[in-house]
Design an enzyme around this catalytic site. Structure first.
Site, short mmCIF file in Angstrom:
data_model
loop_
_atom_site.label_atom_id
_atom_site.label_comp_id
_atom_site.label_asym_id
_atom_site.label_seq_id
_atom_site.Cartn_x
_atom_site.Cartn_y
_atom_site.Cartn_z
CG ASN A 1 -2.11 -0.93 1.04
OD1 ASN A 1 -2.49 -1.31 -0.06
ND2 ASN A 1 -2.69 -1.32 2.16
CG ASP B 1 -8.01 -2.23 -2.33
OD1 ASP B 1 -7.61 -2.50 -1.17
OD2 ASP B 1 -8.66 -1.20 -2.60
CG ASP C 1 -2.37 -8.64 6.35
OD1 ASP C 1 -2.97 -8.57 7.45
OD2 ASP C 1 -1.14 -8.62 6.25
#
Length: 132
Positions: free
Chosen positions: A7, A16, A42
């Site tokens: 990210n 994503d 996650d």
């Protein structure tokens, strides 16, 4: 590289996509009668339906398959992304009598796996929560 690093370096959109690809890999190795869900972040939960006499061995075999499979690189929009995997396992009814108790014990095992260096599975040995 973990999800946070993906990210931070590649952006949330690619993070994503990575989560979607992880989910696809997880569902590809489980039996259709099993349940695979994303809890958040996650973390995923897999519920296996196995005869009691085979449950531990099936869970151990599947955990090893999942670790190996998730350690193979993912290709996301021309980026090669490698991640690790930690797994915690609790067996019903051997390790607890309610779904919430089983999930809590599996979560405790998950964090033991993470603390031990990732890419491993930890199992509850008995109802007293001794770990393998």
């Amino acid at each position: 590289m973990g999800l946070k690093k993906v990210n931070d370096t590649l952006g949330h959109q690619l993070g994503d996509i990575l989560l979607q690809k992880v989910a696809q890999r997880l569902t590809s190795v489980t039996h259709p009668s099993n349940i695979t869900v994303r809890l958040g972040g996650d973390e995923f939960l897999l519920i296996l339906r196995s005869p009691k006499v085979q449950a531990y061995e099936e869970a151990k075999q599947l955990a090893n398959e999942i670790i190996a499979m998730l350690n193979k690189p993912f290709i996301i929009e021309f980026n090669q992304v490698s991640i690790g995997c930690s797994i915690g396992v609790a067996l019903y009814p051997d390790n607890g009598s309610s779904p919430s108790q089983i999930i809590q014990l599996a979560d405790e095992c998950l964090y033991r796996s993470k603390q031990a260096g990732k890419n491993r599975a930890s199992f509850v040995k008995d109802a007293d929560a001794h770990y393998a």
